[in-house]
Design a protein around this motif. Structure first.
Motif, mmCIF file in Angstrom:
data_model
loop_
_atom_site.group_PDB
_atom_site.id
_atom_site.type_symbol
_atom_site.label_atom_id
_atom_site.label_comp_id
_atom_site.label_asym_id
_atom_site.label_seq_id
_atom_site.Cartn_x
_atom_site.Cartn_y
_atom_site.Cartn_z
ATOM 1 N N TYR A 270 -0.573 11.920 1.798
ATOM 2 C CA TYR A 270 0.176 10.756 1.309
ATOM 3 C C TYR A 270 1.680 10.984 1.467
ATOM 4 O O TYR A 270 2.433 10.073 1.808
ATOM 5 C CB TYR A 270 -0.191 10.480 -0.149
ATOM 6 N N TYR A 273 2.522 10.295 5.011
ATOM 7 C CA TYR A 273 2.424 8.872 5.316
ATOM 8 C C TYR A 273 3.658 8.128 4.800
ATOM 9 O O TYR A 273 4.256 7.326 5.499
ATOM 10 C CB TYR A 273 1.143 8.307 4.700
ATOM 11 N N LEU A 274 4.071 8.447 3.536
ATOM 12 C CA LEU A 274 5.203 7.715 2.965
ATOM 13 C C LEU A 274 6.516 8.088 3.632
ATOM 14 O O LEU A 274 7.448 7.299 3.659
ATOM 15 C CB LEU A 274 5.300 8.000 1.453
ATOM 16 N N LEU A 372 -11.149 2.513 0.157
ATOM 17 C CA LEU A 372 -10.032 2.094 0.999
ATOM 18 C C LEU A 372 -10.521 1.621 2.357
ATOM 19 O O LEU A 372 -10.165 0.550 2.829
ATOM 20 C CB LEU A 372 -9.054 3.265 1.189
ATOM 21 N N GLY A 376 -11.355 -2.104 1.500
ATOM 22 C CA GLY A 376 -10.001 -2.613 1.586
ATOM 23 C C GLY A 376 -9.208 -2.556 0.292
ATOM 24 O O GLY A 376 -8.192 -3.212 0.154
ATOM 25 N N LYS A 377 -9.648 -1.730 -0.663
ATOM 26 C CA LYS A 377 -8.887 -1.628 -1.919
ATOM 27 C C LYS A 377 -7.753 -0.624 -1.735
ATOM 28 O O LYS A 377 -7.884 0.347 -1.008
ATOM 29 C CB LYS A 377 -9.812 -1.117 -3.045
ATOM 30 N N ASN A 378 -6.654 -0.849 -2.439
ATOM 31 C CA ASN A 378 -5.526 0.055 -2.322
ATOM 32 C C ASN A 378 -5.724 1.247 -3.243
ATOM 33 O O ASN A 378 -5.365 1.219 -4.409
ATOM 34 C CB ASN A 378 -4.235 -0.687 -2.671
ATOM 35 N N PHE A 380 -4.678 4.451 -2.439
ATOM 36 C CA PHE A 380 -3.904 5.563 -1.874
ATOM 37 C C PHE A 380 -3.562 6.614 -2.914
ATOM 38 O O PHE A 380 -3.654 7.811 -2.675
ATOM 39 C CB PHE A 380 -2.614 5.044 -1.234
ATOM 40 N N HIS B 148 -0.169 0.672 8.493
ATOM 41 C CA HIS B 148 1.105 -0.049 8.469
ATOM 42 C C HIS B 148 2.144 0.734 7.687
ATOM 43 O O HIS B 148 1.813 1.633 6.924
ATOM 44 C CB HIS B 148 0.910 -1.415 7.816
ATOM 45 N N PRO B 150 4.581 1.756 4.789
ATOM 46 C CA PRO B 150 4.455 1.549 3.347
ATOM 47 C C PRO B 150 5.486 0.521 2.857
ATOM 48 O O PRO B 150 6.550 0.369 3.445
ATOM 49 C CB PRO B 150 4.728 2.937 2.756
ATOM 50 N N GLY B 155 1.370 -3.627 -2.736
ATOM 51 C CA GLY B 155 0.512 -2.651 -2.081
ATOM 52 C C GLY B 155 -0.204 -3.239 -0.893
ATOM 53 O O GLY B 155 -1.162 -2.654 -0.410
ATOM 54 N N GLU B 156 0.253 -4.406 -0.414
ATOM 55 C CA GLU B 156 -0.469 -5.048 0.680
ATOM 56 C C GLU B 156 0.489 -5.677 1.660
ATOM 57 O O GLU B 156 1.566 -6.130 1.294
ATOM 58 C CB GLU B 156 -1.353 -6.162 0.117
ATOM 59 N N PRO B 216 -4.159 -2.952 2.922
ATOM 60 C CA PRO B 216 -3.538 -2.121 1.884
ATOM 61 C C PRO B 216 -2.565 -1.125 2.510
ATOM 62 O O PRO B 216 -2.848 -0.551 3.558
ATOM 63 C CB PRO B 216 -4.730 -1.387 1.249
ATOM 64 N N VAL B 217 -1.423 -0.950 1.866
ATOM 65 C CA VAL B 217 -0.422 0.007 2.360
ATOM 66 C C VAL B 217 0.060 0.852 1.204
ATOM 67 O O VAL B 217 -0.116 0.500 0.044
ATOM 68 C CB VAL B 217 0.796 -0.700 3.002
ATOM 69 N N GLY B 218 0.695 1.966 1.551
ATOM 70 C CA GLY B 218 1.261 2.828 0.519
ATOM 71 C C GLY B 218 2.490 2.177 -0.110
ATOM 72 O O GLY B 218 3.065 1.244 0.425
ATOM 73 N N LEU B 219 2.863 2.690 -1.267
ATOM 74 C CA LEU B 219 4.023 2.130 -1.974
ATOM 75 C C LEU B 219 5.163 3.136 -1.936
ATOM 76 O O LEU B 219 5.000 4.280 -2.369
ATOM 77 C CB LEU B 219 3.652 1.853 -3.436
#
Lengths: 417, 253
Positions: A270, A273-274, A372, A376-378, A380, B148, B150, B155-156, B216-219
């Motif tokens: 994570y 990714y961020l 996820l 499709g749920k967030n 992360f 995608h 973040p 979150g989307e 969904p994407v990271g925040l």
């Protein structure tokens, strides 16, 4: 834990059962591929087969997207195209059994009896994970077999052959390159010892470092390094001349610089990714690499005497602290576990508890990852937390193994045949 | 004054008729009376399943029963946005299993790249006659989400899939085609052979303006927390393992 694993069957029986089980899985896989929409065979196997087809037509295997392996693998699998498609799976199954045979011989060399050695080999032969991985068409068994063959040949004193096997293993998958330090330190033991050091006066750092360097340049070390280096360079140069920059990029560079921001077991996923596009990204990459480097060096210096344990620690540390971790990576240290277990004196209840904990850690990661990817749920944040928890479990297991490891060889214990 | 008013009215009517003529179907020289019988083609785009792996289903219905429709073929040219990914190898294996006939037109693609490093692509799907309704065609395409960037708050993020181009080719020259044909596009006649046919780009009415998918994407508000906690725990654990190695290992050269 050492005594509990004597089997009442002969080694040939266990090997036979393992072979039959694997072939049965291959046949079932062929059935499932045809009957159901969800295929049993891994995507990687299709990639290998497509690359082998391209190679047999005289073209570059790198025309196949996501083929990130050596052309040697595509060449080995050309009978997939000419003979029958499951040929590759049968090859990987054979490598599985070869790895188990090397394990068996190594355990015998360490002083275990036939039944005892067989009992530990059953942990690999009758383990569903390597069975599933090879029958689905992943090539990790090939590298495992080469690594174990190298360790066995080193134990038998056949340095040149061991070096060739090692060079091949590094060419196929880069992770065995970390073993070079423990192997060099291990081989140096055979070199003529210098005069015993004087009474405990702490040697100056520079003197110790130069003593280390001199010690590493023993004849055995140089021979091993030269042959392994020659094997690796000859293969790399040959393929580079044939396929050019693509070969280097896909076979080596991709794995060295791989920054997969898609979800995986690694605790760094994570974070990477961020920060994928942030200017901090290279610094964080280095920050993630330093613990690996430090731990690998310390493990080499502490345990090089027992090469199998040292290599096991190396790979376990490498996989646990890596920036990318998928379930195939577990096989890399699982193949060395049977070698290590006779000397890890852990009460079996604790061992079973750690194993259950390891599976629980995986399940806790797989649940939000499924939500996820398929719903499709967030999730992360949950995936990140589960990844950290799994990382903590792995570190705990490593520390337990290190603390329960006893260096004396099993031959001095009472044999329980 | 009156003459000028009449003149202005006449011009206004003329302009109105012209405008009506332009917004209608391309002028069919053989009698404007035929325009009234041109019904519409209805196209409906749906996305099935949940998560990162979805199925795009396109259904086409002809407004009226057309004879000799069996001799016609329908080709759907779908534009795939950067946020989506189509795996050409998956398409090849679906074609082998006879589930769908689709092929990617773009050559350059990266299966693993995130959306900000990818390009749009095009896919040609050879539609099939739908057995469940008369004069219906349907096409099916599996798509996957790319990762995608973040976001700072939600979150989307959204992917918009636009309506495709509808191409039709009939073995015989059907007069009804002139109702809908806007232009001609060259494309392979079938998936298997390389012959190029001149397909008619058809005008149609779509049920939805476009299809919007949520990803969904990271925040990014998590960034400092995630970085600090991750590094803290990894450094802590590596220290503990290092201490264990120093405590239980034998250091000697």
């Amino acid at each position: 834990m050492g005594r509990a694993l004597s089997l009442r069957v002969r080694p040939a029986g266990v090997f036979g059962a393992a072979f039959v089980a694997r072939v049965a899985l291959v046949l079932y896989g062929a059935f499932q591929d045809r009957a159901l929409l969800v295929r049993y065979t891994d995507v990687d196997y299709r990639v290998f087969t497509d690359a082998a087809r391209l190679l047999s037509q005289g073209r570059s295997p790198y025309l196949r997207a996501t083929y990130r392996y050596t052309p040697l693998l595509a060449w080995l699998l050309t009978p997939n195209v000419h003979l029958c498609e499951p040929f590759g799976k049968l090859l990987f199954i054979s490598c599985d059994l070869l790895a188990a045979w090397a394990l068996y011989r190594l355990l015998l060399l360490r002083g275990l009896g036939r039944r005892g050695a067989c009992g530990y080999c059953a942990l690999w032969l009758l383990n569903p994970l390597p069975m599933a991985v090879s029958s689905r068409g992943n090539a990790d068994a090939l590298v495992a077999a080469l690594v174990l063959a190298a360790l066995y040949l080193l134990a038998r004193g056949r340095l040149a052959c061991a070096a060739v096997a090692y060079g091949l293993a590094v060419h196929l998958k880069l992770y065995p390159v970390t073993y070079i330090l423990p192997i060099a330190l291990h081989l140096r033991r055979g070199a003529p010892r210098p005069a015993p050091p004087p009474a405990p006066a702490p040697a100056p750092r520079r003197a110790r470092a130069s003593a280390l360097l001199r010690a590493l340049c023993s004849r055995a070390v140089l021979l091993f390094a030269a042959v392994a280096g020659l094997t690796f360079c000859a293969l790399s140069l040959g393929f580079y001349r044939r396929y050019g920059w693509e070969f280097l990029e896909h076979t080596y560079l991709y794995h060295l610089t791989r920054r997969d921001i898609r979800h995986n077991f690694s605790p760094y996923f994570y974070m990477l990714y961020l920060t994928a596009e942030s200017p901090w990204s290279p610094a964080l990459g280095v920050a993630a690499f330093l613990p690996q480097l430090l731990l690998l060096s310390a493990a080499s210096l502490a345990y090089y005497r027992d090469l199998a344990f040292c290599c096991f620690l190396h790979t376990a540390i490498f996989v646990t602290f890596n920036k990318v971790c998928t379930s195939q990576y577990f096989l890399w240290y699982l193949c060395l576990l049977p070698l290590v277990m006779p000397q890890v004196r852990m009460p079996w209840k604790r061992a079973a508890g750690l194993l259950v904990l390891w599976f629980v850690g995986q399940a806790l990661w797989l649940a939000p990852a499924y939500l996820l990817e398929f719903q499709g749920k967030n999730t992360f944040l949950f995936i990140w937390l589960a990844g950290l928890f799994f990382f903590l479990i792995n570190c705990c297991i490593l520390i337990q193994i290190i603390s329960h490891y006893k260096e004396e060889p099993p031959a001095e214990r009472v044999k329980c045949d | 004054m009156a003459a000028r008013a009449v003149g202005v009215q006449a011009v206004a009517w003329l302009l109105l008729c012209e405008a009506a003529g332009l917004s209608g179907t391309p002028a069919a020289p053989a009698g404007a009376g035929k325009k009234a019988t041109c019904s519409e083609i209805i196209l409906r785009q749906e996305v099935l399943k949940d998560g990162f792996h979805r199925d795009l289903l396109i259904k086409v219905k002809f407004g009226e029963s057309i004879e000799d429709l069996q001799t016609c073929r329908l080709l759907i040219k779908q534009y795939i946005p950067t946020g989506l990914l189509v795996d050409p190898y998956e398409l090849a294996s679906l074609q082998e299993s006879n589930i769908t006939e689709a092929v990617m037109v773009s050559e350059d693609f990266n299966i693993e790249a995130p959306n900000y490093l990818s390009k749009e692509s095009e896919v040609l799907i050879y539609a099939r006659q739908d057995s469940q309704c008369i004069d219906c065609f349907q096409a099916f395409l599996p798509v996957h989400y790319r990762y995608h960037r973040p976001h700072s708050k939600d979150g989307e993020t959204f992917i918009v899939v636009n309506n495709p181009d509808l191409l039709m080719y009939c073995d015989q020259e059907l007069p009804i085609l002139k109702c809908w044909a806007q232009s001609q596009v060259a494309a392979p006649c079938t998936l298997k052979n390389k012959d190029i046919c001149q397909w008619n780009n058809m005008k149609y009415k779509s049920v939805f303006k476009n299809v919007t998918l949520q990803v969904p994407v990271g925040l990014t508000i998590h960034t400092s927390l995630v970085c600090s906690v991750t590094l803290l725990i990894t450094i802590l654990c590596s220290t503990l393992i290092l201490l264990a190695i120093f405590k239980y290992g034998h250091f000697s050269l």
